[in-house]
Write a protein that holds these residues in place. Structure first.
Motif, PDB file in Angstrom:
ATOM      1  N   ASN A  63       0.852  -1.507   0.114  1.00 19.43           N
ATOM      2  CA  ASN A  63       0.078  -0.063   0.074  1.00 19.43           C
ATOM      3  C   ASN A  63       0.716   1.232   0.068  1.00 19.43           C
ATOM      4  OD1 ASN A  63      -2.360  -1.365   0.004  1.00 19.43           O
ATOM      5  ND2 ASN A  63      -2.930  -0.919   2.240  1.00 19.43           N
ATOM      6  N   ASP A  64       2.042   1.029   0.238  1.00 21.09           N
ATOM      7  CA  ASP A  64       2.860   2.230   0.293  1.00 21.09           C
ATOM      8  C   ASP A  64       3.309   2.731  -1.263  1.00 21.09           C
ATOM      9  OD1 ASP A  64       5.258   3.958   0.338  1.00 21.09           O
ATOM     10  OD2 ASP A  64       6.094   2.770   2.073  1.00 21.09           O
ATOM     11  N   PRO A  65       3.178   4.277  -1.413  1.00 20.73           N
ATOM     12  CA  PRO A  65       3.303   4.904  -2.750  1.00 20.73           C
ATOM     13  C   PRO A  65       4.735   4.468  -3.319  1.00 20.73           C
ATOM     14  CG  PRO A  65       2.404   6.438  -1.087  1.00 20.73           C
ATOM     15  CD  PRO A  65       2.746   4.985  -0.236  1.00 20.73           C
ATOM     16  N   ASN A  66       5.761   4.041  -2.356  1.00 21.59           N
ATOM     17  CA  ASN A  66       7.169   4.095  -2.906  1.00 21.59           C
ATOM     18  C   ASN A  66       7.377   2.204  -3.080  1.00 21.59           C
ATOM     19  OD1 ASN A  66       7.726   6.786  -2.850  1.00 21.59           O
ATOM     20  ND2 ASN A  66       7.959   6.466  -0.535  1.00 21.59           N
ATOM     21  N   ALA A  67       6.207   1.403  -3.257  1.00 15.58           N
ATOM     22  CA  ALA A  67       6.300   0.206  -3.100  1.00 15.58           C
ATOM     23  C   ALA A  67       7.174  -0.195  -4.586  1.00 15.58           C
ATOM     24  CB  ALA A  67       5.044  -0.644  -3.063  1.00 15.58           C
ATOM     25  N   LEU A  68       7.159   0.614  -5.599  1.00 14.86           N
ATOM     26  CA  LEU A  68       7.613   0.067  -6.684  1.00 14.86           C
ATOM     27  C   LEU A  68       9.221   0.174  -6.537  1.00 14.86           C
ATOM     28  CD1 LEU A  68       6.502   0.591 -10.571  1.00 14.86           C
ATOM     29  CD2 LEU A  68       8.683   1.760  -9.681  1.00 14.86           C
ATOM     30  N   GLN A  69       9.537   1.340  -5.913  1.00 23.04           N
ATOM     31  CA  GLN A  69      11.039   1.482  -5.807  1.00 23.04           C
ATOM     32  C   GLN A  69      11.622   0.571  -4.760  1.00 23.04           C
ATOM     33  OE1 GLN A  69       8.660   4.089  -5.830  1.00 23.04           O
ATOM     34  NE2 GLN A  69       9.426   5.161  -7.452  1.00 23.04           N
TER      35      GLN A  69
END
Ligand SMILES: C=C1C[C@]23C[C@@]1(O)CC[C@H]2[C@@]12CCC[C@@](C)(C(=O)O1)[C@H]2[C@@H]3C(=O)O
Ligand code: AKG
Ligand code: FE2
Length: 348
Positions: free
Chosen positions: A56-62
């Motif tokens: 759910n973290d917006p930075n999951a992709l990184q």
């Protein structure tokens, strides 16, 4: 699952090993004693830990990109698979492996087959036996489950079917996150993901693993070091630890169970697709003196006719393709023959 998938093992039939009743073994038989277990010093375990990514973290992709580049493995939370479904799968595993040996053998994997009850396929590459039992599910489990539980097989079939459907959705989501973190963001770049980009035609195997409590865990091995042949693997482990991964410079690092979490590993086909940017991770399972351990691995790969090769976006004059194109089936053939040297055998 098309039969072609299992053709990979026809040329390399597995030796039929005797299945022990682990509960009757109060000492470790010599055939299960691994003499040269390369344990690192205990300090190694404390220094580094496998990344944890909140989906759910917006930075999951990184976070995923960094984890794939540096570890080849990470754990995820907020993945959308309900705790009740995970509990039901655990209950089905427990119920399966606690059946009497003669009952489990009714659903034994045939020597050249892929589905059913038995030792890990990789057993044939080692002189010592592993302290574990496994059950591989490719395609519908109905026939085997009917043999195991003549009365209530349909309940267990429904659990596994639902689990596979949910796992497929999660695998698709993780694929796009991993690809996105490699800079592959256009959905047309992976044609085999299908018109809805949901990887509908993808293939998968579900491997249920059971590691009974062991009288001499320091000399035993649950599942020997290996990489998975997949694009990615989603592993659920119960609350008993045992999974370890090998990290260059750190040695064997434990992957402790995170409540409600799932472990994701980079497999050999992702290693190829990413042209070596995301390396498949060597992992193994250890056993415990007082607690048994259960795990279920969802092994996700491409449809049978799709050739996986280094993605054109990751190849250029300074980055030549490092691997030749292979289908999953062809790669499984190679793995059945060369085991941990399979990846280097498809290097150009
Ligand atoms: C699709 C598959 C991957 C797998 C071989 C299999 O046909 C089904 C079982 C999978 C598994 C699970 C345990 C470890 C492993 C190396 C093995 O022996 O069987 C993997 C195989 C793999 O990823 O190569
Ligand atoms: O049980 C585990 O933790 C590992 C299982 C595994 O590596 C596999 O099934 O491929
Ligand atoms: Fe594995």
């Amino acid at each position: 699952m098309p039969s072609r998938f299992s053709d990979a093992f026809r040329a390399h039939p597995q030796q039929q090993l005797k299945h022990p009743d682990f509960t009757s073994l109060h000492e470790l038989p010599d055939s299960y004693a691994w003499n040269q277990r390369d344990d690192p010093s205990p300090e190694t375990f404390a220094t580094e830990s496998v990344p944890l990514v909140d989906l759910n973290d917006p930075n999951a992709l990184q976070g995923i990109g960094h984890a794939c580049k540096t570890w080849g493995i990470f754990q995820v939370t907020n993945h959308g698979i309900s705790t009740s479904l995970l509990d039901m799968v655990e209950h089905t595993c427990r119920s399966l492996f606690s059946l009497p040996v003669h009952q489990k053998l009714k659903a034994a994997r045939s020597p050249d087959g892929v589905s059913g009850y038995g030792f890990a396929r990789i057993s044939s590459f080692f002189s010592k036996l592993m302290w574990s039992e496994g059950f591989t599910i490719v395609g519908p489990p109905d026939e085997h489950f009917r043999q195991l539980w003549p009365q209530d097989f349909s309940y267990h079939c429904d659990v596994i079917k639902e689990y596979k459907e949910e796992m497929k959705k999660l695998a698709g989501r993780l694929m796009w996150l991993m690809l996105g973190s490699l800079g592959i963001i256009a959905k047309e770049d992976i044609k085999w993901a299908g018109p809805k980009t949901d990887f509908k035609e993808a293939l998968a195997a579900l491997q249920l693993n059971y590691y009974p409590a062991c009288p001499d865990p320091d000399r035993a091995m649950g599942l020997a070091p290996h990489t998975d042949s997949t694009l990615l693997t989603i592993l659920y482990q119960n609350s008993t630890s045992g999974l370890q991964v090998f990290k260059e410079g750190a040695g064997w690092v434990a992957v402790p169970p995170v409540p409600g979490g799932l472990v994701i590993n980079v497999g050999d086909l992702m290693h190829i697709l990413s042209n070596g940017s995301y390396q498949s991770v060597l992992h193994r399972a250890m056993v415990n003196r007082s607690h048994h351990r259960l795990s279920s691995a969802y092994l996700f790969g491409p449809p049978s006719t799709v050739e996986i090769s280094p993605h054109p976006k990751l190849v250029g004059p300074t980055h030549p393709p490092l691997y030749r194109p292979v289908t999953w089936n062809e790669y499984l053939h190679t793995k059945a023959k060369h085991f941990n040297k399979a990846l280097s055998s498809v290097r150009v």
